[in-house]
Every structure is written in C-alpha cells, then in structure tokens.
Write a protein that holds these residues in place. Structure first.
Motif, short mmCIF file in Angstrom:
data_model
loop_
_atom_site.label_atom_id
_atom_site.label_comp_id
_atom_site.label_asym_id
_atom_site.label_seq_id
_atom_site.Cartn_x
_atom_site.Cartn_y
_atom_site.Cartn_z
N ASP A 253 41.10 29.45 36.04
CA ASP A 253 41.75 28.29 35.43
C ASP A 253 43.25 28.31 35.68
N GLU A 254 43.85 29.48 35.58
CA GLU A 254 45.30 29.62 35.79
C GLU A 254 45.69 29.21 37.20
N THR A 255 44.89 29.63 38.18
CA THR A 255 45.19 29.31 39.58
C THR A 255 45.15 27.80 39.80
N TYR A 256 44.11 27.14 39.28
CA TYR A 256 44.01 25.70 39.44
C TYR A 256 45.14 24.97 38.71
N ARG A 257 45.47 25.43 37.52
CA ARG A 257 46.52 24.74 36.77
C ARG A 257 47.88 24.90 37.45
N GLN A 258 48.12 26.05 38.04
CA GLN A 258 49.37 26.24 38.79
C GLN A 258 49.43 25.29 39.97
N ALA A 259 48.30 25.12 40.66
CA ALA A 259 48.25 24.24 41.81
C ALA A 259 48.46 22.78 41.40
N ILE A 260 47.73 22.35 40.37
CA ILE A 260 47.88 20.97 39.90
C ILE A 260 49.29 20.74 39.36
N GLY A 261 49.84 21.74 38.69
CA GLY A 261 51.21 21.64 38.20
C GLY A 261 52.20 21.44 39.33
N ARG A 262 51.96 22.13 40.44
CA ARG A 262 52.85 21.97 41.60
C ARG A 262 52.72 20.57 42.20
N VAL A 263 51.51 20.05 42.25
CA VAL A 263 51.31 18.69 42.75
C VAL A 263 52.07 17.69 41.88
N ILE A 264 51.95 17.86 40.56
CA ILE A 264 52.64 16.97 39.62
C ILE A 264 54.16 17.06 39.81
N GLU A 265 54.65 18.29 40.00
CA GLU A 265 56.09 18.49 40.20
C GLU A 265 56.58 17.78 41.46
N LEU A 266 55.84 17.93 42.54
CA LEU A 266 56.22 17.29 43.80
C LEU A 266 56.17 15.77 43.68
N LYS A 267 55.15 15.27 42.98
CA LYS A 267 55.05 13.82 42.77
C LYS A 267 56.25 13.30 41.99
N SER A 268 56.68 14.06 41.00
CA SER A 268 57.81 13.63 40.17
C SER A 268 59.11 13.56 40.97
N LYS A 269 59.13 14.29 42.08
CA LYS A 269 60.32 14.30 42.95
C LYS A 269 60.22 13.26 44.07
N GLY A 270 59.16 12.45 44.02
CA GLY A 270 59.04 11.36 44.99
C GLY A 270 58.19 11.66 46.20
N PRO B 270 55.08 11.76 48.72
CA PRO B 270 54.08 10.70 48.96
C PRO B 270 52.66 11.16 48.62
N ILE B 271 52.42 11.39 47.34
CA ILE B 271 51.12 11.89 46.88
C ILE B 271 50.33 10.78 46.20
N TYR B 272 49.12 10.58 46.68
CA TYR B 272 48.21 9.58 46.12
C TYR B 272 47.77 9.98 44.72
N TYR B 273 47.21 9.03 44.01
CA TYR B 273 46.62 9.21 42.68
C TYR B 273 47.70 9.20 41.59
N SER B 274 47.27 8.79 40.41
CA SER B 274 48.20 8.54 39.31
C SER B 274 48.46 9.79 38.48
N ASP B 275 49.55 9.74 37.74
CA ASP B 275 49.95 10.88 36.90
C ASP B 275 48.89 11.21 35.85
N ARG B 276 48.31 10.19 35.24
CA ARG B 276 47.31 10.44 34.20
C ARG B 276 46.12 11.21 34.76
N ASN B 277 45.76 10.90 35.98
CA ASN B 277 44.65 11.58 36.65
C ASN B 277 44.93 13.08 36.77
N PHE B 278 46.10 13.40 37.30
CA PHE B 278 46.45 14.81 37.46
C PHE B 278 46.64 15.50 36.10
N ASN B 279 47.07 14.74 35.10
CA ASN B 279 47.22 15.32 33.77
C ASN B 279 45.87 15.72 33.19
N GLN B 280 44.82 14.91 33.45
CA GLN B 280 43.49 15.30 33.00
C GLN B 280 43.08 16.62 33.64
N ALA B 281 43.34 16.76 34.95
CA ALA B 281 42.99 18.00 35.64
C ALA B 281 43.77 19.18 35.08
#
Length: 354
Positions: free
Chosen positions: A212-229, A231-242
């Motif tokens: 679980d920790e490995t996946y959450r770190q990965a998803i967290g990094r995706v969210i961080e990159l998205k927040s910086k602009g 070009p990542i598909y899918y919405s924030d709420r979606n990644f927040n569920q993950a």
C-alpha cells in the motif's frame, strides 16, 4: 465531430439520470482476443488465452443496435485491435454511425492503418510502460522504439495521443520520466494501477500487487506532478480516491465492504456506473459491466436472441462490485456522474490545455 459528440454524450447522461433509464451510452469493446505481444502484466492474458472472435456482420449489426440504444462513444481495444484484418472497416462503420471513438493499441501496427483511420479516431491511446529498458522487459525487445515511431506516425496524421502506463514493480520509479517524455512529445500521459489477471475464461488470479505504501507514494507523485501543470490525464478526485483506497490487496469494494468504512473514507469513493451508463463487450460477445468483471458474472451475449439490448438489461439483475481503485474506470464513472471537475478536465484535455 468530437466536441459535438461530447455535448451529445453529456446531454444523454443528464437525460438518463433524470429519467432513471439505464443505457449503454459508452461501450468499451475488445474486438479481438488476439495480440502480437506477450506482455508480462497483461490482465487478459491476451496472446495466450484465445476466445472466439465475432465476425464483421455481427459487429456491424451490434453497432447499429448500439446507436439505437443511444451509444455515443466506443473505445476499440483488444487484445490488440490492429491485428484484425477488418479493423479499418469496423472503425469506418462506427464513424459513419456518428459515434466518438478511441483506439487503444500497443502501437506496433499503427503505421499500417493511420492513413485510413486518421479522420475517424478521436484519440489514440498508446501503451508505454517506462524507460526503454523497462518497457522492453515487459513487452519484448525493440517495442519501445516502435511506440516512439507510433507517436510520430500519429502526430503526422493529426491524431491526438495519450500515453498510457500501468504501474507495476518494474516501472514504479519511471513516473517522472514518463511525464517528461509526454511533455517533450507534446502529448498527454495517463497512469493506472495493475489489476488481477484473467486466467482462462472464468477465473482471475492476483495481479502484480505491491505494498500500500508503494502505491500511495506513486499516486502521490502523480498528484504532485499534476499540481505543477504536468500533462497528466484524469481528474484530481480520481487520483484522490486511489490515494485513500483502503488497501490495494483488494481492488474492488462491494456494498458490505463500503459499509465497514469510516464516513470520511466513504466520501472519497467514486460511485460506479458500470452496467448502468456503460459496459464492456469482450471478444466473443459477452457483455459485462466492465473488463474487471469478465468471467466473474453470468453475462449475456450479443449473439443471443436478445442482442446487445438483452445482454445489457441482464446486468441490472446482477450483483457486483460498487467501487474500484482502477483509475481509468473511475474516471469514466466520474464522467457518467457528470462530476463538474471531471467534465471540465475532459474539455481541457480536448482543447489541448493542461
């Protein structure tokens, strides 16, 4: 055509919600179970497991029926859809029916069909699983270069491109690389999490599960990159569920599972509309809520007397999962819920904005 169809899809979804009517407004369709690769993480074991393939007449008849039932978008996938000799004709028939269409492919054969489909496909989804070394380890030597060629072929033919990456052990450290590559190529990137594999036709086995920790770190990094602009598909709420998913050892939640969650955690879940507003047709004609339910339910088949309509209506009588960590399916669910942020994100993606 694509923008008009998006408006039509939104109107149909709103109408379905107001009326309480279920319809296959969106269809994901595996037109073949054959594949020219043997990817280690393939959920469908394509290339190893072979199902009967629907003939062209059955497919066109089903497309006509889908249009009558209100279908507005079809995603063509497989297996590898481009191994079908009549794939260009199938795509042309869907386009003539006035439906929006995406194509999911490994890219190996895109050059053979790009000229024929360039004015009919709204989005080409190319599988890319990491650096050259990691991608080729998963999909076979030389395939990374073929994806790079497919990107250029798509761009030359003015086809919109999405680079799709499934997060597994081999590529978990490649997220930054994949996002940077998408930026350099002027395309979008998308990430999903590995799901259980289909074994034979009626069983599933554990996917390539990490902690679980490995996946959450990965998803967290995706969210961080998205927040910086990025070009990542899918919405924030979606990644927040993950990010908030209870445990990745369970990829799906049923009603009883959800009841056991704390209220705050339940609020992060994305409601499932599979079998209500969208469905999945597997290569031999079975109609399921989504591809994660293949083999787990007594599905109807479009080859039966009831056709697509009868098979889809059967889904309303079945009991299946209510939420999943699958990022791709959850985004589809958000769109079907008419979640405003997801809808705006889709519009931004279409207009080429981050």
């Amino acid at each position: 055509m694509s923008l008009i169809n998006k408006v039509r899809l939104g109107s149909s979804l709103l109408g379905s919600k107001l009326s309480g009517h279920s319809a296959p407004l969106i269809i994901n369709w595996a037109i073949t179970g054959k594949c020219n690769l043997r990817c280690t993480h393939c959920y469908g074991s394509y290339g190893r497991v072979q199902n009967e393939e629907l003939n062209f007449d059955t497919i066109t008849k089903t497309i006509d029926e889908a249009r009558e039932l209100g279908t507005k978008r079809i995603t063509i996938e497989g297996g590898e859809p481009l191994v079908r000799q009549d794939v260009a004709e199938i795509i042309a028939y869907i386009s003539k029916a006035g439906m929006e269409m995406s194509l999911c492919t490994n890219g190996v054969l895109l050059g053979r069909y790009a000229e024929k489909i360039k004015d009919k496909i709204d989005l080409v989804v190319l599988s890319l699983d990491g650096t050259e070394a990691h991608h080729d380890k998963i999909r076979g030597a030389g395939n990374f270069k073929k994806v790079m060629e497919a990107i250029e072929t798509a761009k030359q033919n003015k086809l919109r491109v999405l680079l799709f990456s499934c997060l597994i052990d081999e590529n978990m450290a490649d997220i930054d690389y994949l996002v940077k590559l998408a930026e350099e190529k002027g395309v979008k990137s998308a990430f999903n999490i590995a799901v259980s594999k289909l074994k034979g036709t009626d069983k599933r086995e554990d996917g390539l599960k990490l902690s679980d920790e490995t996946y959450r770190q990965a998803i967290g990094r995706v969210i961080e990159l998205k927040s910086k602009g990025a070009p990542i598909y899918y919405s924030d709420r979606n990644f927040n569920q993950a990010l908030c998913w209870p445990t990745f050892s369970s990829e799906k939640l049923f009603g009883a599972d959800i009841e056991k969650l704390q209220a705050a955690q339940r609020k992060t879940l994305v409601r499932c509309f599979a079998g209500k507003h969208f469905c999945y047709i597997e290569s031999s004609g079975g109609v399921y809520p989504c591809y994660q339910t293949v083999g787990t339910l007594p599905a109807g088949n479009i080859k039966d007397a009831g056709g697509l309509k009868g098979a889809f209506e059967k889904l309303s009588k079945l009991d299946y999962c209510k939420a999943c960590y699958n990022v791709t399916l959850s985004e589809l669910n958000l769109q079907c819920s008419l979640d405003i942020k997801s809808v705006l994100k889709v519009g931004a993606n279409y207009l080429g904005k981050k």
